[in-house]
Design an enzyme around this catalytic site. Structure first.
Site, PDB file in Angstrom:
ATOM      1  N   HIS A   1       0.835  -1.223  -0.061  1.00  0.00           N
ATOM      2  CA  HIS A   1      -0.083  -0.090   0.035  1.00  0.00           C
ATOM      3  C   HIS A   1       0.718   1.263  -0.080  1.00  0.00           C
ATOM      4  O   HIS A   1       0.488   2.237  -0.828  1.00  0.00           O
ATOM      5  CB  HIS A   1      -0.957  -0.150   1.222  1.00  0.00           C
TER       6      HIS A   1
ATOM      7  N   GLU B   1       2.691 -16.490 -25.610  1.00  0.00           N
ATOM      8  CA  GLU B   1       3.497 -16.480 -24.316  1.00  0.00           C
ATOM      9  C   GLU B   1       3.824 -18.152 -23.960  1.00  0.00           C
ATOM     10  O   GLU B   1       4.352 -18.274 -22.908  1.00  0.00           O
ATOM     11  CB  GLU B   1       2.593 -16.025 -23.215  1.00  0.00           C
TER      12      GLU B   1
ATOM     13  N   ASN C   1       5.552 -11.814 -19.958  1.00  0.00           N
ATOM     14  CA  ASN C   1       5.542 -12.261 -18.302  1.00  0.00           C
ATOM     15  C   ASN C   1       5.684 -13.758 -18.380  1.00  0.00           C
ATOM     16  O   ASN C   1       6.532 -14.317 -17.705  1.00  0.00           O
ATOM     17  CB  ASN C   1       4.632 -11.515 -17.759  1.00  0.00           C
ATOM     18  N   ASP C   2       4.625 -14.290 -19.100  1.00  0.00           N
ATOM     19  CA  ASP C   2       4.772 -15.702 -19.354  1.00  0.00           C
ATOM     20  C   ASP C   2       5.620 -16.239 -20.136  1.00  0.00           C
ATOM     21  O   ASP C   2       5.951 -17.547 -20.163  1.00  0.00           O
ATOM     22  CB  ASP C   2       3.120 -16.160 -19.781  1.00  0.00           C
TER      23      ASP C   2
ATOM     24  N   CYS D   1       2.939  -6.771 -24.746  1.00  0.00           N
ATOM     25  CA  CYS D   1       2.197  -6.187 -23.739  1.00  0.00           C
ATOM     26  C   CYS D   1       2.533  -6.632 -22.325  1.00  0.00           C
ATOM     27  O   CYS D   1       2.204  -6.333 -21.321  1.00  0.00           O
ATOM     28  CB  CYS D   1       0.728  -6.440 -23.872  1.00  0.00           C
TER      29      CYS D   1
HETATM   30  C1  PEP Z   1       2.049 -11.419 -19.810  1.00  0.00           C
HETATM   31  O1  PEP Z   1       2.169 -12.904 -19.542  1.00  0.00           O
HETATM   32  O2  PEP Z   1       3.110 -10.984 -20.270  1.00  0.00           O
HETATM   33  C2  PEP Z   1       0.922 -10.650 -19.923  1.00  0.00           C
HETATM   34  C3  PEP Z   1       0.665  -9.449 -20.335  1.00  0.00           C
HETATM   35  O3  PEP Z   1      -0.256 -11.417 -19.110  1.00  0.00           O
HETATM   36  P1  PEP Z   1      -0.605 -11.690 -17.971  1.00  0.00           P
HETATM   37  O4  PEP Z   1       0.715 -10.699 -16.902  1.00  0.00           O
HETATM   38  O5  PEP Z   1      -2.015 -11.224 -17.363  1.00  0.00           O
HETATM   39  O6  PEP Z   1      -0.147 -12.961 -17.646  1.00  0.00           O
HETATM   40 MG    MG Z   2       0.048 -13.914 -19.555  1.00  0.00          MG
END
Ligand code: PEP
Ligand code: MG
Length: 599
Positions: free
Chosen positions: A198, A442, A465-466, A513
């Protein structure tokens, strides 16, 4: 001060809100209350203990209601946390559980409450969502407030005197912060916390520099001592000498003028020095973020994560409820596009939907995302109908399927989409018949067949990210392997290249993204791949746009080509660092080498 021996000390922490502040320390005393354990011999004592606990809960409730009623307007965005606290206060997990433990184990209220909080912590620990997992801190916070009343200590007192100060605390919740006059706060520093705690969220929304996770800064700093809070490098300097103070005033000036420049130009296009336009869009999870989307100059919503509407509730949202939210979003952002990603729920996130819990030892590889949607077809069908209906009014909605790992999966998902379209036709409901369909890249299996998948969709969006998690086999939410989570691993860069090449060969646009897209350090290398657009958390947009305007696509291509031929992430980082120092020193004076993406 003459004769005083300086102890000037630097403590490193996590930078969570940028900027530099130089001022006097002010301790917010919210130390933990010592908790003792003792047994209860008679039933009458048990009854008394339960009454004592209920009284402490009621007093805590009164405190929180009072804070809520007097909340300064700057905290409007955080008002809902007070409702959350009030809910936790009477929630089964804590309230009923504590009473049950007092009755069953015949122990004092403090010890029973401590056990109830520990059990709740264990449940939350398993949740595969950084933000929600961190909400255990809300439960602990409410617990601390009850402990204070049990110990007869009353509510936390936070009063600052005349001047502006640097708040020093063990941890800080919006309820604590709301009791401090905001105009008196220069910066926050705390012992605990991470980027989603927070304190960090408040500091970012109030635009106040903050460094958290400092370990024991509360023990190291005395009230009134001069502190430099360096929210750019994530450090606090205690009792600095004059020379250091002068240097930091200079750095503060430079940072402020840099920030003004990037904010002023946030709404202009992002065109490279050699004339290539890059779309910069926003990632959002809630409708409420739309203000930040506009304020930061996003050219659309590159990723709308739709899981939020399904979480923290006992039922599944109806088509009407989804349609209302999606339509509102499409209307607010029109004529700009919104990319609605279909449900990406993981097995653990089902914990929060009653009766649907599934036990899996490896949820990241389990029944999540598109796999779950294909199994729970009605759930998927309902969401697709809602998305399609929301596309009718402005024709600015696009669909993205997450976590596709093969052609069968993609074709099955497309078949359900077709079925949803046919059912709307039958019901006489309108939708965009040319709605663009994309897929999140991903999973390594999808990368390997990117050329085939590209023939079936209108665009690719790379979820780094994935993609990093699955390519490197690194659990993205495990702190034990966090040091191995490396966006610049050559295998990740080569995968991105393969996806972009497949997109180019098949004439479909490719965007990124994942969090990587919003981190300036990675920008030259990502641009060099020839991506069409980048989508990121709204706050990162002005800085990324500013960098794009300071680079040539031709030189970015050269960096990327060179980087693709280096064998280790370490070599790539060193190469990028040299480049930043040489080429972007004015911008990178304000940035560290790659900040941890998941801190
Ligand atoms: C990702 O995997 O990069 C992505 C944008 O999706 P999330 O972070 O929601 O899994
Ligand atoms: Mg993802």
């Amino acid at each position: 001060m003459a004769g005083k021996e300086r102890k000037s000390k630097v403590i490193k922490g996590i930078r969570v809100a940028p900027g530099i502040a130089i001022g006097k320390a002010f301790h917010v005393d919210n130390d933990e209350v010592p908790i003792v354990s003792y047994g209860l011999k008679h039933d009458s004592q048990v009854e008394k203990e339960i009454k004592r606990f209920e009284r402490a809960v009621n007093e805590t409730e009164r405190d929180l209601e009072k804070i809520k009623d007097n909340l300064p307007s700057e905290f409007r965005d955080h008002a809902s946390i007070l409702d959350t606290y009030l809910m936790i206060l009477k929630d089964r997990m804590i309230y009923k559980q504590t009473i049950k433990i007092i009755q069953e184990k015949k122990i004092n209220a403090e010890w029973a409450l401590k056990q109830a909080i520990r059990r709740a912590g264990k449940v939350f620990e398993k949740i595969d969502d950084d933000y929600i997992r961190n909400r255990i801190s809300d439960i602990r916070y409410v617990g601390d407030r009850i402990f204070r009343h049990l110990a007869g200590m009353g509510p936390l007192q936070v009063k600052c005197n005349s001047e502006r100060v640097v708040i020093v605390a063990h941890d800080l919740s919006p309820a604590d912060a709301a009791q401090i006059q905001l105009e008196k706060i220069m910066a926050f520093v705390t012992d605990l916390g991470g980027s989603t705690s927070h304190t960090s969220i408040i500091a970012r929304s109030l635009n106040i520099p903050a460094v958290v996770g400092l370990g024991n800064v509360t023990d190291e700093v005395n009230n009134g001592e001069i502190l430099i809070v360096d929210g750019l490098e994530g450090q606090v300097i205690i009792d600095p000498d004059e020379e250091t103070i002068a240097r930091y005033y200079e750095k503060q000036d430079e940072y402020e003028s840099y920030t003004k420049t990037i904010i002023r130009s946030a709404h202009e296009k992002a065109v490279t020095l050699d004339g290539h336009k890059i779309r910069v869009e926003a990632n959002i999870e809630m409708l409420e973020e739309i203000v930040a989307v506009f304020d930061n100059g996003a050219e659309g919503i590159g990723l709308y994560r739709t899981e939020f509407l399904y979480m923290n509730r006992d039922d599944i949202p109806s088509e009407e409820e989804l349609f209302t939210t999606y339509s509102e979003l499409a209307e607010l952002i029109a004529p700009r596009p919104v990319n609605i990603r279909t449900l990406d729920l993981g097995a653990d996130k089902f914990l929060l939907i009653s009766g649907r819990r599934r036990e899996e030892s490896n949820p990241a590889l389990g029944l999540r995302s598109i796999r779950l949607c294909l199994k729970e077809e009605e759930l998927f069908f309902t969401q697709l109908r809602a998305i399609l209906r929301a596309s009718a009014a402005y024709k600015n909605v696009r669909i993205i399927f997450p976590m596709i790992s093969g052609m069968e999966e993609l074709l099955q998902a497309k078949a359900i989409l077709c079925r949803a379209m046919e059912s709307l036709e039958r019901d006489g409901l309108d939708f965009d018949r040319n709605i663009p369909l994309g897929l999140m890249m991903e999973v390594p299996a999808a990368v390997a067949i990117a050329d085939l998948l590209a023939k079936e969709v209108d665009f690719f969006s790379i979820g780094t990210n994935d993609l990093i998690q699955y390519t490197l086999a690194i659990d993205r939410v495990s702190e034990y392997v966090a040091h191995l989570y490396e966006p610049l691993h050559p295998a990740v860069l080569r995968s991105i290249k393969q996806i972009v090449d497949a997109g180019v060969r098949n004439g479909i646009p490719v965007s990124i993204c994942g969090e990587m897209a919003g981190e300036p350090f990675y920008l030259p290398i990502l641009l060099g791949f020839g991506l069409d657009s980048l989508s990121m958390t709204p706050r990162a947009i002005p800085r990324i746009k500013n960098m794009i305007r300071n680079i040539r696509l031709s030189e970015a291509r050269e960096f990327t080509d060179t980087a693709l031929n280096l064998g280790t992430a370490e070599d790539i980082i060193r190469y990028l660092q040299e480049l930043m120092d040489k080429r972007f020193s004015s911008i990178f004076a304000f940035l560290d080498p790659p900040a941890p993406i998941f801190s």
